[in-house]
Design a protein around this motif. Structure first.
Motif, mmCIF file in Angstrom:
data_model
loop_
_atom_site.group_PDB
_atom_site.id
_atom_site.type_symbol
_atom_site.label_atom_id
_atom_site.label_comp_id
_atom_site.label_asym_id
_atom_site.label_seq_id
_atom_site.Cartn_x
_atom_site.Cartn_y
_atom_site.Cartn_z
ATOM 1 N N SER A 35 12.634 17.150 -21.575
ATOM 2 C CA SER A 35 13.038 17.126 -20.178
ATOM 3 C C SER A 35 11.836 17.306 -19.248
ATOM 4 O O SER A 35 11.698 16.597 -18.247
ATOM 5 N N ALA A 36 10.961 18.242 -19.581
ATOM 6 C CA ALA A 36 9.776 18.483 -18.753
ATOM 7 C C ALA A 36 8.870 17.254 -18.723
ATOM 8 O O ALA A 36 8.337 16.888 -17.668
ATOM 9 N N LEU A 37 8.699 16.598 -19.859
ATOM 10 C CA LEU A 37 7.868 15.391 -19.908
ATOM 11 C C LEU A 37 8.501 14.251 -19.119
ATOM 12 O O LEU A 37 7.810 13.526 -18.392
ATOM 13 N N ASP A 38 9.815 14.086 -19.260
ATOM 14 C CA ASP A 38 10.507 13.045 -18.493
ATOM 15 C C ASP A 38 10.349 13.279 -16.997
ATOM 16 O O ASP A 38 10.067 12.353 -16.237
ATOM 17 N N LYS A 39 10.527 14.511 -16.569
ATOM 18 C CA LYS A 39 10.409 14.829 -15.143
ATOM 19 C C LYS A 39 8.999 14.570 -14.639
ATOM 20 O O LYS A 39 8.810 14.092 -13.520
ATOM 21 N N ALA A 40 8.000 14.884 -15.442
ATOM 22 C CA ALA A 40 6.615 14.596 -15.050
ATOM 23 C C ALA A 40 6.416 13.092 -14.906
ATOM 24 O O ALA A 40 5.801 12.626 -13.941
ATOM 25 N N PHE A 51 8.723 10.800 -14.267
ATOM 26 C CA PHE A 51 9.453 10.341 -13.088
ATOM 27 C C PHE A 51 8.698 10.701 -11.810
ATOM 28 O O PHE A 51 8.667 9.921 -10.859
ATOM 29 N N GLN A 52 8.083 11.868 -11.776
ATOM 30 C CA GLN A 52 7.313 12.282 -10.601
ATOM 31 C C GLN A 52 6.124 11.348 -10.388
ATOM 32 O O GLN A 52 5.848 10.938 -9.266
ATOM 33 N N ILE A 53 5.440 11.003 -11.460
ATOM 34 C CA ILE A 53 4.291 10.091 -11.356
ATOM 35 C C ILE A 53 4.738 8.732 -10.828
ATOM 36 O O ILE A 53 4.134 8.175 -9.907
ATOM 37 N N ILE A 54 5.802 8.200 -11.392
ATOM 38 C CA ILE A 54 6.292 6.883 -10.966
ATOM 39 C C ILE A 54 6.831 6.936 -9.542
ATOM 40 O O ILE A 54 6.599 6.035 -8.737
ATOM 41 N N SER A 55 7.535 8.008 -9.207
ATOM 42 C CA SER A 55 8.069 8.162 -7.860
ATOM 43 C C SER A 55 6.952 8.165 -6.824
ATOM 44 O O SER A 55 7.049 7.504 -5.781
ATOM 45 N N THR A 56 5.897 8.875 -7.112
ATOM 46 C CA THR A 56 4.752 8.929 -6.196
ATOM 47 C C THR A 56 4.133 7.546 -6.034
ATOM 48 O O THR A 56 3.821 7.114 -4.920
ATOM 49 N N ALA A 57 3.983 6.825 -7.147
ATOM 50 C CA ALA A 57 3.420 5.477 -7.086
ATOM 51 C C ALA A 57 4.316 4.545 -6.293
ATOM 52 O O ALA A 57 3.828 3.730 -5.495
ATOM 53 N N MET A 58 5.627 4.656 -6.483
ATOM 54 C CA MET A 58 6.565 3.799 -5.747
ATOM 55 C C MET A 58 6.518 4.101 -4.253
ATOM 56 O O MET A 58 6.540 3.181 -3.429
ATOM 57 N N GLN A 82 8.929 -0.584 -11.700
ATOM 58 C CA GLN A 82 10.309 -0.520 -12.165
ATOM 59 C C GLN A 82 10.381 -0.529 -13.689
ATOM 60 O O GLN A 82 11.169 0.186 -14.280
ATOM 61 N N LYS A 83 9.541 -1.344 -14.323
ATOM 62 C CA LYS A 83 9.506 -1.368 -15.791
ATOM 63 C C LYS A 83 9.061 -0.008 -16.344
ATOM 64 O O LYS A 83 9.625 0.485 -17.325
ATOM 65 N N LEU A 84 8.057 0.586 -15.703
ATOM 66 C CA LEU A 84 7.623 1.920 -16.133
ATOM 67 C C LEU A 84 8.757 2.927 -15.985
ATOM 68 O O LEU A 84 8.988 3.749 -16.862
ATOM 69 N N THR A 107 -3.998 16.101 -4.015
ATOM 70 C CA THR A 107 -3.711 17.342 -4.720
ATOM 71 C C THR A 107 -2.223 17.672 -4.623
ATOM 72 O O THR A 107 -1.624 18.133 -5.590
ATOM 73 N N ALA A 108 -1.625 17.392 -3.478
ATOM 74 C CA ALA A 108 -0.193 17.660 -3.298
ATOM 75 C C ALA A 108 0.650 16.798 -4.234
ATOM 76 O O ALA A 108 1.705 17.220 -4.694
ATOM 77 N N ASP A 109 0.183 15.587 -4.541
ATOM 78 C CA ASP A 109 0.898 14.699 -5.452
ATOM 79 C C ASP A 109 0.786 15.167 -6.893
ATOM 80 O O ASP A 109 1.745 15.099 -7.652
ATOM 81 N N ILE A 110 -0.393 15.609 -7.271
ATOM 82 C CA ILE A 110 -0.659 15.895 -8.672
ATOM 83 C C ILE A 110 -0.246 17.306 -9.100
ATOM 84 O O ILE A 110 0.076 17.527 -10.269
ATOM 85 N N LYS A 111 -0.208 18.254 -8.179
ATOM 86 C CA LYS A 111 0.102 19.644 -8.539
ATOM 87 C C LYS A 111 1.453 19.798 -9.227
ATOM 88 O O LYS A 111 1.535 20.428 -10.283
ATOM 89 N N PRO A 112 2.549 19.214 -8.692
ATOM 90 C CA PRO A 112 3.839 19.362 -9.378
ATOM 91 C C PRO A 112 3.844 18.716 -10.767
ATOM 92 O O PRO A 112 4.475 19.222 -11.693
ATOM 93 N N VAL A 113 3.117 17.615 -10.903
ATOM 94 C CA VAL A 113 3.038 16.940 -12.204
ATOM 95 C C VAL A 113 2.309 17.840 -13.207
ATOM 96 O O VAL A 113 2.769 18.032 -14.335
#
Length: 89
Positions: free
Chosen positions: A48-53, A55-62, A82-84, A6-12
């Motif tokens: 910008s909001a979509l890009d940040k979302a 990046f947050q998803i990919i950052s969490t996965a990384m 990295q490709k994503l 939940t902590a990962d998904i809430k900001p997204v």
């Protein structure tokens, strides 16, 4: 992506909801004949909001890939992540 908390998904979700509201404002502005400047500013905010979302998803996965490389629940490699990431750059 590996197990999400939940902590990962809430900001997204917050970012996506913000983008949804901003997109609604863009649609309303276009429908009501809003100024070009207002429409473009709102579109930039949505983008910008979509890009940040994203990046947050990919950052969490990384982070999960790095901290638990043996987790096979999602077979995504670092190269795929990295490709994503680059698709958003």
């Amino acid at each position: 992506m590996t197990t999400t908390t939940t902590a990962d998904i809430k900001p997204v979700l917050n970012r996506l909801r913000r983008a949804q509201g901003q997109l609604g404002a863009v649609i309303a502005a276009v429908e009501s004949g809003g100024s070009c400047r207002d429409v473009v500013i709102q579109l930039a905010a949505v983008s910008s909001a979509l890009d940040k979302a994203g990046f947050q998803i990919i950052s969490t996965a990384m982070q999960k890939c790095i901290t638990d490389p043996d987790d096979t629940s999602d077979p995504m490699t670092m190269e795929e992540l990295q490709k994503l990431f680059m698709t958003l750059a």
